[in-house]
Design a protein around this motif. Structure first.
Motif, PDB file in Angstrom:
ATOM      1  N   ARG A 121     -13.920   6.034   3.087  1.00 26.08           N
ATOM      2  CA  ARG A 121     -12.697   5.962   2.290  1.00 26.08           C
ATOM      3  C   ARG A 121     -12.608   7.001   1.193  1.00 26.08           C
ATOM      4  NH1 ARG A 121     -10.144   0.035   0.904  1.00 26.08           N
ATOM      5  NH2 ARG A 121      -8.071   0.950   1.001  1.00 26.08           N
ATOM      6  N   ASP A 176      -8.652  -7.809  -4.046  1.00 31.34           N
ATOM      7  CA  ASP A 176      -8.468  -7.087  -2.791  1.00 31.34           C
ATOM      8  C   ASP A 176      -8.227  -8.144  -1.713  1.00 31.34           C
ATOM      9  OD1 ASP A 176      -8.226  -5.260  -0.797  1.00 31.34           O
ATOM     10  OD2 ASP A 176     -10.067  -4.165  -1.259  1.00 31.34           O
ATOM     11  N   GLU A 192     -11.016   3.421   6.628  1.00 31.65           N
ATOM     12  CA  GLU A 192     -11.423   2.211   5.913  1.00 31.65           C
ATOM     13  C   GLU A 192     -12.264   1.301   6.800  1.00 31.65           C
ATOM     14  OE1 GLU A 192      -8.059   0.178   4.203  1.00 31.65           O
ATOM     15  OE2 GLU A 192      -9.180  -1.679   3.980  1.00 31.65           O
ATOM     16  N   LYS A 241      -7.446   0.951  -7.950  1.00 36.38           N
ATOM     17  CA  LYS A 241      -8.453   0.260  -7.143  1.00 36.38           C
ATOM     18  C   LYS A 241      -9.626   1.178  -6.839  1.00 36.38           C
ATOM     19  CE  LYS A 241      -6.028   1.123  -2.733  1.00 36.38           C
ATOM     20  NZ  LYS A 241      -5.109   0.528  -1.746  1.00 36.38           N
ATOM     21  N   HIS A 242     -10.782   0.704  -6.360  1.00 32.52           N
ATOM     22  CA  HIS A 242     -11.180  -0.704  -6.243  1.00 32.52           C
ATOM     23  C   HIS A 242     -12.232  -0.914  -7.294  1.00 32.52           C
ATOM     24  CE1 HIS A 242      -9.905   0.720  -2.219  1.00 32.52           C
ATOM     25  NE2 HIS A 242      -9.268  -0.435  -2.174  1.00 32.52           N
ATOM     26  N   TYR A 288     -14.389  -5.405  -3.143  1.00 35.85           N
ATOM     27  CA  TYR A 288     -15.007  -6.346  -2.200  1.00 35.85           C
ATOM     28  C   TYR A 288     -16.478  -6.610  -2.508  1.00 35.85           C
ATOM     29  CZ  TYR A 288     -11.112  -6.119   1.195  1.00 35.85           C
ATOM     30  OH  TYR A 288      -9.919  -6.227   1.837  1.00 35.85           O
ATOM     31  N   ASP A 347       0.885  -1.164   0.000  1.00 34.41           N
ATOM     32  CA  ASP A 347       0.000   0.000   0.000  1.00 34.41           C
ATOM     33  C   ASP A 347       0.913   1.202   0.000  1.00 34.41           C
ATOM     34  OD1 ASP A 347      -2.773  -0.982   0.264  1.00 34.41           O
ATOM     35  OD2 ASP A 347      -1.937  -2.028   1.969  1.00 34.41           O
TER      36      ASP A 347
HETATM   37  C1  BGC Z   1      -7.902  -2.659   1.127  1.00 38.83           C
HETATM   38  C2  BGC Z   1      -6.991  -2.415  -0.050  1.00 38.83           C
HETATM   39  C3  BGC Z   1      -5.563  -2.630   0.361  1.00 38.83           C
HETATM   40  C4  BGC Z   1      -5.414  -4.050   0.902  1.00 38.83           C
HETATM   41  C5  BGC Z   1      -4.010  -4.409   1.335  1.00 38.83           C
HETATM   42  C6  BGC Z   1      -7.626  -3.992   1.796  1.00 38.83           C
HETATM   43  O1  BGC Z   1      -8.297  -4.075   2.999  1.00 38.83           O
HETATM   44  O2  BGC Z   1      -9.236  -2.574   0.727  1.00 38.83           O
HETATM   45  O3  BGC Z   1      -7.180  -1.126  -0.548  1.00 38.83           O
HETATM   46  O4  BGC Z   1      -4.702  -2.376  -0.701  1.00 38.83           O
HETATM   47  O5  BGC Z   1      -6.257  -4.191   2.018  1.00 38.83           O
HETATM   48  O6  BGC Z   1      -3.660  -3.740   2.489  1.00 38.83           O
END
Ligand code: BGC
Length: 734
Positions: free
Chosen positions: A143, A255, A477, A176-177, A223, A67
């Motif tokens: 987010r 994801d 998130e 993403k996403h 997701y 990330d």
């Molecule tokens: C997130 C992604 C992230 C991935 C790895 C997921 O929970 O939605 O955006 O890249 O985790 O950390």
């Protein structure tokens, strides 16, 4: 000589896949022909939290993900989210992507991508898990701060240079996403029901631009479900649209934990599986990764003849292509980390993305002539914001808080005093990264307000720094906000400060719109986003006028939640069916953000899309077109003179919207189809030109399943924001 070349000197026997004078596709086929089925399957799933195997036997290295999207994530243990405990993995935190979008500056987006790409490369990463470009549908989405706003054209224009900047480093961007992940609540158990027009006109264009103009090498599935299939193995989104209609030749990465079904994962377009929760993982089995949906279950299906290897070869080809584009590109640069250039980039992007929302009585910029007394009030003036918020959380080498930035700038020319004002979230830990700040404070709200008001009364200027933070149910998130209001009693505090001192500036730190019931009582309001390592310096440079603010809002600030079509017309978050899946209709269709404000006319937003003030003023002349009508394969050029009529240099973002005056299908009143950010000295005038072609006039015809530009009357609208139209030029499409 590169490592590969020293191991396998380039001679007649050099295998084609190692010969980088050969075209990538030839190398891919050669490598593929040498691989066993087991090696191919191994490549399609993770072997640790963030890495997947290459082909050790062939010297094809591992793939390392990180990330994203605001800085390079600190190292975690092989099979845990806990910190690996490295002491050399701190990074520069760049401003959140909402801020980047608010710059409306494609060059800064390239600089952002280049800088973060260099850090990723230095840390030997193959893929950055970002940028994020899901459309801003509701201000409750926890987010939104990681995304680029409500408009598909703006997000598409801004994402392309970011990707190019990253990938120049031989590091892949993983956009993403994909797709329709527009809020966080129930993110694993939501099925989005959206009409094709909204899908193609609103939710997909930025992804399409990322693929076709940005040449993104990777994309991450989402997701949520669409048509009752998870985004990570979705026939419609991945096979039909992404790989079919758009011709994407990169890898689809799941994801983390987004894969749920082996058969769909095989056939529906997924290439690499990450982060699955297997029984093995929760029970601590050592072969957990072999239990992934695309691991042993896949191998067993192939060995038993249940499925063939066509899909496997396609996945392996894409992953090999990724290897040749990244880890096995011997000419890629080495990267760099925490360089002065990176801090400078973070600082400039931060300053240029800050939006001056209101400046009544010209409270800003703060004048430093008479050694003024400045009161800084609010938790966000001191709270570290780079830790928290979910997967974008970072471990930074340094972070300049707003208070520090103001103190540094005011040194010797003003006195600065601080009062807390409110206590929000005193914690500061994510995934084992600890800010080390002790923000605990046991005073009551009344005591905190009393102290702040007293300080405000005895000061010349008051700068309140508040807003949201990165804790759960804020900008974070895996959770959404509970409402549009500011938390922690901030409204009461702001009102008290406004009464105590007329020179009040409210600096709102957030990645989302917030309600401002005190908007008429507060003269100056600044939208400051999450600005990363250089936050305080970027903010101070704008407050004191070293930088003339030039950001504009990438999304509408609604006056109240009911003005947001997702909430007024529904649905958010939808209704669970008998299986607990939230069936969520996007009833507002294409009317998202300003498209809705324009349509219903009745309510005024708090601040419109595209709004942002400057310390100078710009006069727009009359826009003209080079012709009155265009042919379907022709163009029209719109020209508009812009003049800086104030007394300091500044930048203006000139926006072009297109309005279709009559069409067979309902259309938004106007849609953004161009923008230019120009720099003008006092008194300077510049001609801004926009080229309009057929693409700018099209809507998506969901019956014919194609983009259609209907002949007839159109208008080119030149504007300073979605609510501030300066000039209109009618024209016709023949
Ligand atoms: C997130 C992604 C992230 C991935 C790895 C997921 O929970 O939605 O955006 O890249 O985790 O950390």
């Amino acid at each position: 000589m590169g490592l590969m070349a020293s191991i396998f000197p380039l001679c007649a026997q050099t295998p084609v896949y190692l010969d980088d004078t050969k075209p990538v596709e030839e190398r891919v086929e050669d490598a593929l022909s040498r691989m066993t089925v087991a090696e191919k399957v191994a490549m399609t799933h993770a072997q640790s939290k963030f890495c997947s195997p290459g082909v050790p036997r062939l010297g094809i290295p591992e793939f390392w993900m990180t990330d994203g999207p605001h800085g390079i994530r600190p190292e975690v243990l092989w099979d845990e989210w806990d910190q690996a405990g490295w002491t050399n993995d701190s990074c520069v935190a760049y401003p959140a992507l909402t801020c980047l979008a608010a710059t409306w500056d494609k060059e800064l987006s390239l600089l952002y991508g280049k800088s973060i790409g260099e850090e990723a490369r230095y840390r030997n990463k193959t893929v950055i898990l970002g940028p994020g470009i899901n459309i801003y549908r509701t201000p409750l989405n926890g987010r939104n701060f990681e995304y680029m706003g409500e408009d598909p054209y703006l997000a598409g224009q801004m994402v392309v240079p970011y990707i190019k900047g990253v990938q120049e480093n031989g590091v892949a961007a993983c956009v993403k996403h994909y797709a329709l992940n527009n809020h966080e609540m129930n993110r694993h158990t939501t099925n989005v029901i959206v009409d094709d027009r909204a899908l193609y006109e609103i939710y997909l264009p930025a992804f399409k631009a990322a693929v076709q103009q940005g040449d993104a090498w990777a994309i991450m599935g989402s997701y949520n479900q669409y048509k009752n299939q998870h985004g990570c193995h979705n026939q419609y989104l991945l096979n039909d649209i992404l790989k079919g209609e758009w011709g994407f030749d990169g890898v689809v990465v799941s994801d983390w934990g987004g894969v749920h079904n082996t058969d769909e994962a095989i056939t529906n377009g997924l290439d690499m599986e990450f982060g699955s929760w297997t029984d093995g993982l929760s029970n601590g089995a050592s072969n957990a990764y072999d239990n992934y949906y695309l691991a042993n279950p896949y191998l067993e299906r192939i060995n038993s003849g249940q499925v063939g290897t066509t899909e496997l070869d396609d996945k392996a080809r894409r992953i090999l292509r990724l290897a040749f584009r990244t880890n096995m590109d011997r000419n890629r640069p080495y990267g760099s980390m925490r360089s002065p250039e990176h801090y400078a980039a973070a600082r400039q992007i931060g300053a240029d993305g800050i939006v001056l929302l209101q400046n009544n009585g010209r409270v800003l910029p703060i004048q430093l002539n008479d050694q003024p007394k400045i009161a800084v009030i609010g938790e966000n003036a001191v709270k570290m914001m780079t830790v928290g918020g979910g997967s974008s959380s970072l471990k930074v080498q340094r972070e300049v808080s707003p208070l520090e930035g103001i103190q540094n700038r005011a040194k010797g020319v003003a006195t600065v005093a601080y009062a807390r004002g409110y206590v929000g979230d005193a914690s500061g830990e994510y995934n084992g990264v600890i800010t080390g700040q002790d923000l605990s404070d046991n005073r009551t709200a009344a005591e905190l307000i009393a102290e702040a008001v007293e300080l405000a009364r005895s000061s010349d200027y008051v700068i309140f720094v508040g807003g949201l933070n990165k804790s759960k149910h804020q900008d974070c998130e895996d959770s959404d906000r509970a409402g549009l209001e500011l938390p922690y009693n901030q409204d009461e505090l702001i009102r008290a400060l406004a009464k105590a001192n007329k020179n009040l500036t409210v600096v709102n730190v957030s990645g989302n719109a917030v309600a401002m019931p005190w908007v008429k009582e507060v003269p100056a309001i600044v939208q400051a986003w999450f600005l990363g390592s250089e936050a305080g310096n970027s903010i101070a440079s704008v407050l004191f006028g070293d930088i003339n603010p030039s950001g504009k809002l990438p999304f509408t600030f609604p006056a109240k939640l009911e003005d947001v079509p997702a909430h007024l017309l529904g649905e958010y978050p939808g209704t669970p069916d008998e299986n607990g899946i939230f069936q969520q209709h996007y009833n507002e269709g294409i009317f998202v953000g300003y498209r809705w404000t324009d349509k219903q006319k009745k309510t005024k937003p708090l601040f419109p899309f595209g709004h942002g003030l400057s310390y100078t003023t710009f006069a727009y002349g009359k826009a003209t077109a080079d012709q009155k009508s265009m042919t379907p394969d022709g163009q029209i050029i719109i020209t508009v003179p812009i003049k800086n009529t104030g007394d300091r240099a500044g930048q203006e973002i000139v926006q072009l919207y297109i309005s279709d005056k009559k069409s067979s299908l309902p259309r938004p009143v106007k849609e953004l189809k161009g923008f230019e950010k120009i720099h003008l000295h006092p008194g300077e005038e510049q001609l801004v030109t926009f080229t309009i072609d057929k693409d700018a006039l099209c809507y998506f015809d969901d019956v014919q399943h194609e983009w259609v530009a209907e002949p007839g009357k159109f208008e080119a609208i030149v504007a300073s924001s979605a609510a501030d139209i300066r000039s209109v030029v009618p024209f016709e499409l023949q």
